[in-house]
Design a protein around this motif. Structure first.
Motif, PDB file in Angstrom:
ATOM      1  N   PHE A  21       0.817  -1.201   0.000  1.00 22.13           N
ATOM      2  CA  PHE A  21       0.000   0.000   0.000  1.00 22.13           C
ATOM      3  C   PHE A  21       0.858   1.261   0.000  1.00 22.13           C
ATOM      4  N   TYR A  22       2.002   1.210   0.664  1.00 22.01           N
ATOM      5  CA  TYR A  22       2.869   2.379   0.712  1.00 22.01           C
ATOM      6  C   TYR A  22       3.394   2.690  -0.682  1.00 22.01           C
ATOM      7  N   ARG A  23       3.786   1.654  -1.421  1.00 19.15           N
ATOM      8  CA  ARG A  23       4.290   1.860  -2.778  1.00 19.15           C
ATOM      9  C   ARG A  23       3.168   2.357  -3.702  1.00 19.15           C
ATOM     10  N   LEU A  24       1.949   1.875  -3.453  1.00 18.39           N
ATOM     11  CA  LEU A  24       0.802   2.332  -4.229  1.00 18.39           C
ATOM     12  C   LEU A  24       0.569   3.815  -4.004  1.00 18.39           C
ATOM     13  N   ILE A  25       0.582   4.221  -2.748  1.00 15.74           N
ATOM     14  CA  ILE A  25       0.375   5.630  -2.404  1.00 15.74           C
ATOM     15  C   ILE A  25       1.532   6.473  -2.922  1.00 15.74           C
ATOM     16  N   GLU A  26       2.730   5.912  -2.826  1.00 19.81           N
ATOM     17  CA  GLU A  26       3.929   6.594  -3.323  1.00 19.81           C
ATOM     18  C   GLU A  26       3.796   6.895  -4.810  1.00 19.81           C
ATOM     19  N   ASN A  27       3.308   5.926  -5.570  1.00 19.19           N
ATOM     20  CA  ASN A  27       3.140   6.104  -7.010  1.00 19.19           C
ATOM     21  C   ASN A  27       2.041   7.111  -7.311  1.00 19.19           C
ATOM     22  N   GLU A  28       0.916   7.002  -6.582  1.00 18.90           N
ATOM     23  CA  GLU A  28      -0.209   7.905  -6.816  1.00 18.90           C
ATOM     24  C   GLU A  28       0.087   9.317  -6.319  1.00 18.90           C
ATOM     25  N   GLY A  29       1.139   9.479  -5.521  1.00 18.53           N
ATOM     26  CA  GLY A  29       1.493  10.798  -5.000  1.00 18.53           C
ATOM     27  C   GLY A  29       2.282  11.644  -5.969  1.00 18.53           C
ATOM     28  N   ARG A  30       2.609  11.080  -7.118  1.00 17.32           N
ATOM     29  CA  ARG A  30       3.339  11.857  -8.111  1.00 17.32           C
ATOM     30  C   ARG A  30       2.509  13.047  -8.588  1.00 17.32           C
ATOM     31  N   SER A  31       3.188  14.075  -9.015  1.00 10.20           N
ATOM     32  CA  SER A  31       2.512  15.324  -9.384  1.00 10.20           C
ATOM     33  C   SER A  31       1.558  15.152 -10.553  1.00 10.20           C
ATOM     34  N   THR A  32       1.774  14.114 -11.365  1.00  2.08           N
ATOM     35  CA  THR A  32       0.901  13.894 -12.526  1.00  2.08           C
ATOM     36  C   THR A  32      -0.423  13.239 -12.143  1.00  2.08           C
ATOM     37  N   PHE A  33      -0.532  12.746 -10.924  1.00  2.00           N
ATOM     38  CA  PHE A  33      -1.764  12.120 -10.454  1.00  2.00           C
ATOM     39  C   PHE A  33      -2.535  13.111  -9.588  1.00  2.00           C
ATOM     40  N   LYS A  34      -3.858  13.084  -9.706  1.00  2.00           N
ATOM     41  CA  LYS A  34      -4.675  14.049  -8.976  1.00  2.00           C
ATOM     42  C   LYS A  34      -5.452  13.439  -7.811  1.00  2.00           C
ATOM     43  N   VAL A  35      -5.326  12.118  -7.626  1.00  2.00           N
ATOM     44  CA  VAL A  35      -6.049  11.466  -6.538  1.00  2.00           C
ATOM     45  C   VAL A  35      -5.448  11.865  -5.196  1.00  2.00           C
ATOM     46  N   ASP A  36      -6.301  12.184  -4.252  1.00  2.00           N
ATOM     47  CA  ASP A  36      -5.862  12.573  -2.914  1.00  2.00           C
ATOM     48  C   ASP A  36      -6.089  11.415  -1.951  1.00  2.00           C
ATOM     49  N   TRP A  37      -5.002  10.787  -1.505  1.00  2.00           N
ATOM     50  CA  TRP A  37      -5.106   9.669  -0.568  1.00  2.00           C
ATOM     51  C   TRP A  37      -5.273  10.152   0.876  1.00  2.00           C
ATOM     52  N   GLY A  38      -5.180  11.452   1.087  1.00  2.00           N
ATOM     53  CA  GLY A  38      -5.391  11.977   2.429  1.00  2.00           C
ATOM     54  C   GLY A  38      -4.170  11.958   3.309  1.00  2.00           C
ATOM     55  N   PHE A  39      -2.980  11.896   2.692  1.00  2.00           N
ATOM     56  CA  PHE A  39      -1.750  11.892   3.483  1.00  2.00           C
ATOM     57  C   PHE A  39      -0.949  13.168   3.273  1.00  2.00           C
ATOM     58  N   GLY A  40      -1.627  14.265   2.963  1.00  2.00           N
ATOM     59  CA  GLY A  40      -0.938  15.527   2.765  1.00  2.00           C
ATOM     60  C   GLY A  40      -0.162  15.965   3.990  1.00  2.00           C
ATOM     61  N   GLN A  41      -0.688  15.652   5.179  1.00  4.96           N
ATOM     62  CA  GLN A  41      -0.001  16.035   6.410  1.00  4.96           C
ATOM     63  C   GLN A  41       1.332  15.319   6.574  1.00  4.96           C
ATOM     64  N   TRP A  42       1.492  14.205   5.842  1.00  2.00           N
ATOM     65  CA  TRP A  42       2.737  13.425   5.909  1.00  2.00           C
ATOM     66  C   TRP A  42       3.663  13.750   4.730  1.00  2.00           C
ATOM     67  N   ASP A  43       3.339  14.710   3.925  1.00  2.00           N
ATOM     68  CA  ASP A  43       4.165  15.113   2.773  1.00  2.00           C
ATOM     69  C   ASP A  43       4.305  14.012   1.728  1.00  2.00           C
ATOM     70  N   LEU A  44       3.293  13.168   1.597  1.00  2.00           N
ATOM     71  CA  LEU A  44       3.362  12.108   0.599  1.00  2.00           C
ATOM     72  C   LEU A  44       2.792  12.607  -0.723  1.00  2.00           C
ATOM     73  N   ARG A  45       3.350  13.691  -1.191  1.00  2.00           N
ATOM     74  CA  ARG A  45       2.913  14.285  -2.448  1.00  2.00           C
ATOM     75  C   ARG A  45       4.100  14.965  -3.106  1.00  2.00           C
ATOM     76  N   GLN A  46       4.322  14.702  -4.367  1.00  2.00           N
ATOM     77  CA  GLN A  46       5.435  15.309  -5.085  1.00  2.00           C
ATOM     78  C   GLN A  46       5.164  16.788  -5.317  1.00  2.00           C
ATOM     79  N   GLN A  47       6.145  17.615  -4.975  1.00  2.00           N
ATOM     80  CA  GLN A  47       6.012  19.048  -5.167  1.00  2.00           C
ATOM     81  C   GLN A  47       6.306  19.413  -6.627  1.00  2.00           C
ATOM     82  N   LYS A  48       5.806  20.554  -7.066  1.00  2.49           N
ATOM     83  CA  LYS A  48       5.957  20.961  -8.462  1.00  2.49           C
ATOM     84  C   LYS A  48       7.424  21.088  -8.863  1.00  2.49           C
ATOM     85  N   SER A  49       8.249  21.588  -7.974  1.00  2.00           N
ATOM     86  CA  SER A  49       9.663  21.817  -8.295  1.00  2.00           C
ATOM     87  C   SER A  49      10.552  20.645  -7.908  1.00  2.00           C
ATOM     88  N   GLU A  50       9.942  19.539  -7.495  1.00  2.00           N
ATOM     89  CA  GLU A  50      10.701  18.397  -6.981  1.00  2.00           C
ATOM     90  C   GLU A  50      10.842  17.326  -8.060  1.00  2.00           C
TER      91      GLU A  50
END
Length: 403
Positions: free
Chosen positions: A209-238
């Motif tokens: 599940f962590y790898r799934l969320i990791e993949n979906e957290g890429r900037s090209t994906f728009k699904v929100d898994w609800g882990f924004g507080q944990w920084d599991l989202r690729q930043q635009k400049s990253e």
């Protein structure tokens, strides 16, 4: 009608009762809010390839009930995060505003204090202005924790705010009773589930599940898994490599601040020890069973037609714990779904249920955990009409409790 239904299922479009008469006014005074369980999503946030949570491909439960005059919503909260974080998000989903997980809680577990901002479906939500909450699976636990926070607040947050001179969310201050009319749970592991103990806590499953969320957290994906507080989202400049390096050092799964822990027997027990039933709220629970007794032994056997991914978990449930725990829906033991062991309950059918006690509906046999929300497309025994009738009957009863 049968031809139209068949066409809809073949086109993978959920049934919508479009020809239902639209009432001249709303049927319910208090908004009805559906709260999804672990790994669930609101319809407008569902990852590509997954079925909508409430109704699957059988029937659009929310829209159908809206057409019939009900003021009803699907809560959009964390998919796999902890009941604590989900309860806080549920508050802001209803009330509106920027999510504040609390200065004490965020420092304790190591994630950001603030999250996303919700518009709010009911900005006037306050004591005397009530809502109905319906939770499936883990959603029932989340609802109960939110109710506790409204009533009693969070003493740790209050103390931390005083000692560090920081602002505190109104949610954590307590004193907000009379904001929930009814709480209904469907297939909720109030007392945990052995499946979470035996499989959910394993590093293999968590890694998947962590790898799934990791993949979906890429900037090209728009699904929100609800882990924004944990920084599991690729930043635009990253860069992608920098993103992977950062998220793989995240400590999320090494804490108890996640859904995997909350669903275990230990996690549910800890939650139940913290919570208490509200004497001013009407509670009702539904449990289902997708196993049956063997002809030759006292053991349970999983039903043919169970949601395929649950065959293994259903089998695990048929021999975990004592005999009372063996009947299960593929994920949750029926005894766990009926009510928390720590709170009073009544086992009888009664239309006008009382406040301050769990009214346990007789177990529904032949329904698995996904049948409860229309997600099991292989079980043809449960039609779209049967599913919508279940929820239609449920919400009709809620309206009676407003009188």
């Amino acid at each position: 009608m049968r031809k139209r239904l068949t066409t809809r299922l073949m086109n993978r479009a959920p049934l919508l009762v479009e020809d239902a008469p639209i009432p001249p006014h709303k049927r319910n005074k208090a908004p009805i809010i559906l709260v999804h369980g672990f790994a669930g999503f609101a319809r407008d946030n569902t990852p590509h390839g997954l079925m909508p949570y409430w109704g699957g491909l059988k029937v659009n439960i929310t829209e159908t009930l809206k057409i019939e005059g009900y003021d009803i919503y699907e809560a959009s909260i964390g998919s796999m995060s902890s009941n604590y974080d989900r309860a806080v998000e549920l508050y802001y989903f209803i009330k509106g505003g920027r999510v504040d997980y609390g200065a004490y809680h965020s420092k304790k577990f190591g994630h950001h204090r603030f999250g996303k901002t919700y518009d709010g479906i009911f900005p006037d939500w306050q004591p005397g202005q009530k809502v109905h909450l319906i939770g499936h699976s883990m959603g029932g636990q989340t609802i109960r924790l939110l109710e506790h926070m409204l009533r009693f607040g969070q003493p740790e947050e209050i103390e931390y705010a005083k000692s560090h001179q920081v602002k505190i969310s109104p949610l954590f201050q307590g004193g907000k009773d009379d904001m929930i009319n009814t709480i209904t749970t469907i297939g909720t592991p109030h007392n945990g589930t052995f499946v979470a103990d035996r499989i959910g806590k394993s590093n293999l499953i968590k890694s998947f599940f962590y790898r799934l969320i990791e993949n979906e957290g890429r900037s090209t994906f728009k699904v929100d898994w609800g882990f924004g507080q944990w920084d599991l989202r690729q930043q635009k400049s990253e860069s992608y490599l920098a993103y992977i390096k950062r998220v793989r050092s995240n400590q999320l799964w090494n804490t108890t601040d996640n859904g995997f822990y909350d669903l275990t027997i230990q996690g549910a027990k800890a939650l139940n020890q913290q919570l208490s039933i509200n004497p001013n709220i009407r509670y009702k629970s539904y449990s289902t069973v997708a196993t049956h007794k063997s002809l030759f032994t006292n053991l349970q056997i999983v039903n043919v037609g169970m949601f395929a991914p649950f065959y293994l978990t259903g089998i695990i449930g048929t021999f975990s714990g004592t005999k009372e725990w063996w009947e299960n829906d593929g994920l949750v033991p029926a005894i766990s779904a009926e009510a928390p062991f720590t709170e009073p309950k009544l086992y009888h059918e009664q239309y006008k249920i009382e406040r301050g006690v769990w009214h346990v509906v007789p177990r529904m046999y032949g329904w698995d955990h996904m049948d409860q929300i229309g997600g099991n497309m292989t079980n043809l025994l449960h039609t779209p009409y049967e599913l919508i009738d279940f929820y239609r009957t449920l919400v009709k009863e809620l309206v009676l409790f407003e009188q």
